[in-house]
Design an enzyme around this catalytic site. Sequence first.
Site: not given
Lengths: 157, 97
Positions: A38, A44, A47-48, A52
């Site tokens: 990723h 980077i 987003g999850v 979190e």
Amino acid sequence: MQLDYFILIDRILDLNIEAKTIVVEAQVPPTHTIFEGHFPGFPIMPGVLLTEAMAQSCGWLLLGVMKFERMPFLAMIKEAKMRGFVSPGQLLTIEAKIEHEGSGFAVTSAKARVGKELKCSAEITFRLIPFPDPAFRVHMDAVANKIGFPLQAMPHD
Amino acid sequence: MSSTFDQIANIIAETCDIPRDTITPESHAIDDLGIDSLDFLDIAFAIDKAFGIKMPLEKWTQEVNDGKATTEQYFVLKNLAARIDELVAAKNASPGA
């Protein structure tokens, strides 16, 4: 961050029970297998995971306000906005506050920055449930100590 | 000023994407409108904000689970509106309100 253990918060900088706000730090590791996928050549933070990290910040705030009498469980995420990329090695500062304390639930909001730059934000709702297992509570106490949870906000039982 | 029922019905319609004209005072939020517990959190948040109260959902749920009350008493919308009116009246009657 201990990504392998899903502990994303490193330090509590400020916890204001009266104002119902918290400020935490989360150091993104410089290397991790997550960044290999990723993304290749452009690592980077997913987003999850940023979401979190915001949820965990709100969770610690709720634990403090409720004096560890209940555990907040993630129920709803609204308006989660990824406003800029977060790279390996960057330091996140996350501010969270309680927007509403309902009966058995709470609505919070959080913002994460790198330096002064706002990277993401969300409104996060939690169900507030008595700890389902004593070992779970013991674990949360241990993590709380590790990340510098203010002693005056800890329960005395 | 719209009635308590109208305000609740509008909140439910908007929150759960249910056509407003299908929501009546006799509607049961769970049995008729199919609202689940997660959607009801959203509704509770909106109602708490709109009326400046804290609906005692946990107390109501406990009463239902203990057999001391029926879901109809709290979740048929005309009854829910009456409970909300009671909560608002109690808030306004309390010192410092």
